[in-house]
Structures are given as structure tokens and as C-alpha cells.
Design a protein around this motif. Structure first.
Motif, PDB file in Angstrom:
ATOM      1  N   ARG B 140      55.217  62.640  92.409  1.00  0.00           N
ATOM      2  CA  ARG B 140      55.531  62.582  90.990  1.00  0.00           C
ATOM      3  C   ARG B 140      54.831  63.692  90.218  1.00  0.00           C
ATOM      4  O   ARG B 140      55.409  64.270  89.292  1.00  0.00           O
ATOM      5  N   MET B 141      53.607  63.998  90.614  1.00  0.00           N
ATOM      6  CA  MET B 141      52.878  65.118  90.028  1.00  0.00           C
ATOM      7  C   MET B 141      53.716  66.389  90.130  1.00  0.00           C
ATOM      8  O   MET B 141      53.904  67.108  89.156  1.00  0.00           O
ATOM      9  N   ARG B 142      54.216  66.611  91.325  1.00  0.00           N
ATOM     10  CA  ARG B 142      55.026  67.803  91.563  1.00  0.00           C
ATOM     11  C   ARG B 142      56.269  67.794  90.685  1.00  0.00           C
ATOM     12  O   ARG B 142      56.600  68.793  90.055  1.00  0.00           O
ATOM     13  N   ASN B 143      56.942  66.659  90.626  1.00  0.00           N
ATOM     14  CA  ASN B 143      58.155  66.569  89.821  1.00  0.00           C
ATOM     15  C   ASN B 143      57.874  66.812  88.347  1.00  0.00           C
ATOM     16  O   ASN B 143      58.594  67.547  87.682  1.00  0.00           O
ATOM     17  N   LEU B 144      56.827  66.192  87.843  1.00  0.00           N
ATOM     18  CA  LEU B 144      56.492  66.346  86.427  1.00  0.00           C
ATOM     19  C   LEU B 144      56.145  67.785  86.102  1.00  0.00           C
ATOM     20  O   LEU B 144      56.436  68.283  85.026  1.00  0.00           O
ATOM     21  N   ALA B 145      55.524  68.460  87.063  1.00  0.00           N
ATOM     22  CA  ALA B 145      55.074  69.823  86.798  1.00  0.00           C
ATOM     23  C   ALA B 145      56.197  70.840  86.964  1.00  0.00           C
ATOM     24  O   ALA B 145      56.298  71.789  86.196  1.00  0.00           O
ATOM     25  N   LEU B 146      57.043  70.658  87.957  1.00  0.00           N
ATOM     26  CA  LEU B 146      57.982  71.723  88.318  1.00  0.00           C
ATOM     27  C   LEU B 146      59.442  71.422  88.041  1.00  0.00           C
ATOM     28  O   LEU B 146      60.253  72.335  87.941  1.00  0.00           O
ATOM     29  N   MET B 147      59.785  70.170  87.938  1.00  0.00           N
ATOM     30  CA  MET B 147      61.193  69.851  87.726  1.00  0.00           C
ATOM     31  C   MET B 147      61.508  69.903  86.242  1.00  0.00           C
ATOM     32  O   MET B 147      60.704  69.487  85.421  1.00  0.00           O
TER      33      MET B 147
END
Lengths: 228, 228
Positions: B140-147
Motif C-alpha cells: 500500500r505504501m508503494r501504491n500511495l506513493a507511485l500510483m
DNA sequence: GCAAATGTATTGCATAAACCATATTTTAAC
DNA sequence: GTTAAAATATGGTTTATGCAATACATTTGC
């Protein structure tokens, strides 16, 4: 740098397991050296074990379409790397790359599970470790989602300072590229570049290539607080 | 709805502890009812125990300056709430609020620690649970940051579907406000409003107030994949 | 049953930050 | 030591998304 930095007491495993286990650990463990930039394991690789970092510095990162990546965390000596593989899935959900020449103790999954089955209090401590990692991850989730970019970059600098510390002149001990700062803050190289420039102009930081010195920690904290 | 939905087998605790413990659990546990919108615990409160959700729905959320909040996760029956308190700190790092009338089994920290000390394999399972939570958090961290935002909103709808499921007509069983969707996706109410409208126009979803039906799951997945 | 609070609906506008393009410098590799 | 590949430096343009404003609807508490 010594060939084997393991003192059988400073890593998470040795520090938290039943002392008697150390005799077994010293036989089962494997010391591995990594060159700067070397990949330790890759997202999607089969999990084979866990690493305890003795020296150097490592980034743990996660991929997204094309070349986009988010750095999940920076680690220094004493830290655990590869523990994410312990869950249900048997593939690493993240990658790990050495930021500097590093040494790590490698423990195979099979042996680790033997320890976990036998050493109740080690399992308990590892559970607590996971719990605190989870708290940190959720804090970061919130920051990435709600904090504006400048705050995130400032936060990144503060975390780098905390993880890597400084040398005699006050510069961080591990040089980090602006691209890596961007990948941690969840932004682009250009935005980092521009913001670091204004921070330098305002004398809040000094930069010497990849070497960064923080002059006014309090001002950075203020930027974080005021970031939306 | 029964007064006590606990069957001593479906929650994480009962399902994973040594069967003999259940007799003790039934004495020590406490069933608590929450009304819709009721606060279960608040970020910064002293941790007193852990909750196992029997029925209803709960959101776990974290505050940021002013009124900004990020919803960390949605939970349904069977899920654990409040486990973040088990780490070093003794204050809840997040808040939990009932999204619908809910029932939970409350286990005090003192008793939980007794179980953890005595039941090795329960501790091991809880550790695995943390590990998988950590993996989800990092995803989710990745999604929030990059998506980009549209992908995050689409992702939110898919997760709501997965967590809450649908009724006979295909509508999600728990009504969720657009504000909550925004708070989970890390964006604003307006952006969610605009995007849900185009999704409705494109017949990918149907909305009836807070009740949402997903018509074309595959198209939502496509949006997620293509979100930068 | 009414008031107050909370959520929904809708719009244009402002702008932060990504994206693009291109030159230069530093670092790594053979 | 030369070359390739990263990383840095820097401006200009575009756009996605947040923000402000305002009206209406719905829920919930007393």
C-alpha cells in the motif's frame, strides 16, 4: 574491515536468542560480502533465508510499472533484511540492494524455523519487531499519502540522518543519490534537486555531491510539521 | 443478531490457540457492542487490549494535521483490531471506528501476554500474521506513493469488494462514504466524486447513495494496472 | 420531530509537482 | 584510459489534483 565482523552478540539474532544457540549459529551461519550497488535479493525471488547486516548500508525497495520504485527503508548494521519472506508467501515481496560495501550474516529459512520452533522468547521478540515495523510502515503510509512533497523530502533527510548518523564534520556517513532520496520520498529526481537547492541556499543543509550535512535539524522538522 | 456471536472457533485467537485455552478464554473475554460511527479506540490512547471482530465492519485510521486522515485498513468479521499496540510503545498508533453496528471480543493485554507466554505456536502464528500485515502495508505504501489517484480509487473499490463482499443484487454489504473512499485512497472527496461519476457513466460501477456495485471488475483492474 | 451536523453534489480556478528536453559531470566498467 | 552509463543540473510546459465556494440532502441526537 575485518573478514568476519560477527561478534555473536550484536545482531538481532544473537542478541535475542537463548545463549546456548550461539554455538549452533556459528556453525550454521554464512557470512556474505556485497559490493556497492550489488543486489542482495530481488522482488519475486524465492525466499531462501534472512540476513543480519554487520556493516555497510542497504536499501530495501519495491518496484512499480516500468522503472518506478519506492524505497521502503534504509538499513544499517544490526538490522534485519529479508524478514518479509517469513509470511505465507515464499517469494520476496521486496528487493534489497547494498548502498555501500556491506557484510551480512545469512541464516537459511530452514535453520531459522528450527530456532523459532525451539526458542519461544526469540519468536516473541521477533513478533515485537514485526509489530514495530508495522507501526513504522503505517506512519510512512500516512506521510506518503497526506504530506506534501517538501515535507516528505525533509522527512527523508531526517530519517537518513537517524539511520546513518554523521562523521566528525557532520556529514552523513553514507552518500545517497538524489534519485534514492526521490525514491524514498515518493517523488521525482527533479523535485528533489530543486528543493535541496533551496535548502542549501537557506543554509539548512550543505551538500558536497552525494554527501549531505544537516545544519538546522529543527528547521527541517518545522517543514515537516507545516507540510499541509 | 445474537447477543454473543462468539462461537469460540472462528476468531483468530480461538482458531489458533491450543484448544484447552478456550475454556479460559470464555471466562476472560468480554463481548463489546459498538454502534455505527462509534470510536473503538483513539490514536494516543493507552493500549489496554486487543479486539477480535465478530460482526459488523470497522475502519482503522490515522490522523494528520487538522482534519486530515488516512484510513489504514477496513476490517470485517474474523479480523484483529488493536494489535498494533503490542509493540514497544504503549499507546495506540491508530484509531478504530465502527462503520456499522459491530460486535467484538475484547482480550486484555495482560491476558493476551499470558497466552503468548504459554502458547508457543499461537505466538508463531501471530508473528506470521504481523509479517503478512507488513507485506500488505508495504504494498500500500508503494501504491500511495507511485500510483496516480485514479488507480488508487479503483484499487480502493476493489479492496472494499474483497473485504466486505456483496449482497444478492451485487451491491457491497457495507455502505461507505465517498469521504472514506477518499481517506483510504489518499485523496480528496471532490476527486473521488468526479471519478466515481465517470465510472458510473462508463457503466463500470453503479451507485445508489453509499451503496456501490461493481459491474466490471476487470475494467477496474485495468485502470489500476495502467495507473502510471 | 426538529436542529445540527455530516455527507453529497457541482463548478471553475490556482498551482504544485510531474513531465520533457538537453547539456554537463561523475562514476563505473573493460 | 577510454567509453558507456548513471547521476546531476536546469529551464519550460503541461496537467492532474487540490482548494474554495455554495447549495442541497441525509443522517443522527435530543
Amino acid at each position: 574491515m575485518s573478514t568476519d565482523a560477527c561478534d555473536l552478540s550484536s545482531c538481532f539474532l544473537c542478541a535475542n536468542c537463548i545463549p546456548e544457540w550461539r554455538e549452533v549459529i556459528v556453525v550454521k551461519k554464512e557470512t556474505i560480502h556485497f559490493k556497492k550497488g550489488e543486489l542482495i535479493f530481488k522482488e519475486g525471488d524465492k525466499v531462501n533465508g534472512i540476513y543480519f547486516l554487520y556493516s555497510g548500508a542497504v536499501k530495501v525497495h519495491k518496484q512499480w510499472v516500468d522503472q518506478k520504485e519506492l524505497i521502503i527503508r534504509f538499513t544499517r548494521q544490526g538490522d534485519i533484511v529479508g524478514h518479509r519472506g517469513l509470511a505465507a508467501g515464499d517469494l520476496y515481496p521486496v528487493s534489497a540492494t547494498a548502498l555501500a560495501a556491506s557484510e551480512a550474516c545469512f541464516i537459511s529459512n530452514v535453520f531459522l524455523e528450527t530456532i523459532l520452533k525451539a526458542d519461544h522468547s526469540f519468536t516473541y521478540r521477533l513478533m515485537q519487531f514485526y509489530s514495530s515495523e508495522l507501526q513504522k510502515a503505517e506512519m510512512r503510509m500516512r506521510n506518503l499519502a497526506l504530506m506534501e512533497v517538501k515535507g516528505r523530502i525533509a522527512e527523508t533527510l531526517l530519517e537518513l540522518l537517524e539511520v546513518f548518523g554523521t562523521n566528525a564534520e557532520g556529514y552523513m556517513t553514507v552518500p545517497v543519490t538524489r534519485q534514492d532520496i526521490a525514491a524514498y520520498a515518493g517523488t521525482t529526481y527533479e523535485t528533489v534537486f530543486k528543493f535541496l537547492k533551496t535548502l542549501t541556499t537557506d543554509k539548512i543543509i550543505n551538500t558536497d555531491g552525494k554527501h549531505i550535512k544537516i545544519n538546522a535539524e529543527n528547521k527541517l522538522r518545522k517543514i515537516v510539521k507545516n507540510a499541509k
